[in-house]
Design an enzyme around this catalytic site. Sequence first.
Site, PDB file in Angstrom:
ATOM      1  N   SER A 227      56.056  76.149 -48.227  1.00 18.14           N
ATOM      2  CA  SER A 227      56.400  75.431 -46.994  1.00 18.14           C
ATOM      3  C   SER A 227      55.145  75.137 -46.165  1.00 18.14           C
ATOM      4  O   SER A 227      54.141  75.839 -46.283  1.00 18.14           O
ATOM      5  CB  SER A 227      57.356  76.272 -46.139  1.00 18.14           C
ATOM      6  OG  SER A 227      58.526  76.571 -46.853  1.00 18.14           O
TER       7      SER A 227
HETATM    8  N1  SAH Z   1      58.976  80.722 -49.049  1.00 14.03           N
HETATM    9  C1  SAH Z   1      58.288  80.045 -50.117  1.00 14.03           C
HETATM   10  C2  SAH Z   1      58.776  78.626 -50.251  1.00 14.03           C
HETATM   11  C3  SAH Z   1      59.530  78.505 -51.504  1.00 14.03           C
HETATM   12  S1  SAH Z   1      60.331  76.972 -51.842  1.00 14.03           S
HETATM   13  C4  SAH Z   1      56.783  80.119 -49.978  1.00 14.03           C
HETATM   14  O1  SAH Z   1      56.291  80.631 -48.977  1.00 14.03           O
HETATM   15  O2  SAH Z   1      56.084  79.716 -50.897  1.00 14.03           O
HETATM   16  C5  SAH Z   1      61.955  77.587 -52.148  1.00 14.03           C
HETATM   17  C6  SAH Z   1      62.112  78.508 -53.335  1.00 14.03           C
HETATM   18  O3  SAH Z   1      63.497  78.829 -53.437  1.00 14.03           O
HETATM   19  C7  SAH Z   1      61.719  77.919 -54.677  1.00 14.03           C
HETATM   20  O4  SAH Z   1      60.708  78.698 -55.241  1.00 14.03           O
HETATM   21  C8  SAH Z   1      63.023  77.985 -55.509  1.00 14.03           C
HETATM   22  O5  SAH Z   1      62.810  78.320 -56.859  1.00 14.03           O
HETATM   23  C9  SAH Z   1      63.775  79.088 -54.790  1.00 14.03           C
HETATM   24  N2  SAH Z   1      65.232  79.112 -54.977  1.00 14.03           N
HETATM   25  C10 SAH Z   1      66.101  78.079 -55.040  1.00 14.03           C
HETATM   26  N3  SAH Z   1      67.363  78.551 -55.213  1.00 14.03           N
HETATM   27  C11 SAH Z   1      67.283  79.902 -55.225  1.00 14.03           C
HETATM   28  C12 SAH Z   1      68.245  80.953 -55.358  1.00 14.03           C
HETATM   29  N4  SAH Z   1      69.556  80.723 -55.506  1.00 14.03           N
HETATM   30  N5  SAH Z   1      67.799  82.231 -55.344  1.00 14.03           N
HETATM   31  C13 SAH Z   1      66.488  82.511 -55.201  1.00 14.03           C
HETATM   32  N6  SAH Z   1      65.528  81.555 -55.075  1.00 14.03           N
HETATM   33  C14 SAH Z   1      65.923  80.273 -55.089  1.00 14.03           C
END
Ligand code: SAH
Length: 209
Positions: free
Chosen positions: A54
């Site tokens: 993000s």
């Molecule tokens: N907070 C993260 C941003 C990640 S983007 C950072 O600081 O880098 C959102 C993430 O959610 C992705 O990696 C995706 O794989 C994950 N995601 C999507 N659906 C999910 C689920 N049901 N359970 C766990 N992770 C999930």
Amino acid sequence: MNKEQLLSSLEEVADPRVISAMSHVPRELFLPEPLQSRAYDDTPLPIGRGQTISAPHMVAIMCTILDLQPGMNVLEVGGGSGYHAAVMAELVRPGGQVYSVERIAGLVEAARLNLARAGVENVTVIQSDGSLGLPEHAPYDRISVAATAPSIPEPLKQQLKIEGRMVIPVGEDYQELYLVTRKNGFFAERKMGVIFVPLIGEEGFKDRN
Ligand code: SAH
């Protein structure tokens, strides 16, 4: 932008404690090498597997809305690179713990490595479907969801403590960030329009691959 410029630009949207926590977490350590020079641009960046880290202002805003305090038990859904979890971990020190759930195995491994390199000790990364929460370590003082959901998943609500708070993006093409507070009931407050990758899982969107 450099780190100093970025941090001062966040003063408009974030609490000083959040900015201080972000100053202690090196974002470059959470990025693929070719992108490290852009670590302090205020933008989301690709971290592989079609996912993104993000933008710093989004991490700052979500942490500010959550009001994280020392000693809290925190669930993050969508661990990605581990960066957002690292910032929350700093805010709940001493005594607090962050459980970060990520569905993609390759990202789980990378996040663990990134967090170790950054010297973060109070984050546990777990591979599972975070749309169901993480009952093993519930209830949580705070829940931070980093992927957009079709609606607020019931298991996440149930795993929130009374007086607990959750931030979660909801919607598909048009998404809004919600603050959910649990008191004698649940109160949902719309905060702003946002753009996140989809929450894919049982209580999320269905996998299209
Ligand atoms: N907070 C993260 C941003 C990640 S983007 C950072 O600081 O880098 C959102 C993430 O959610 C992705 O990696 C995706 O794989 C994950 N995601 C999507 N659906 C999910 C689920 N049901 N359970 C766990 N992770 C999930």
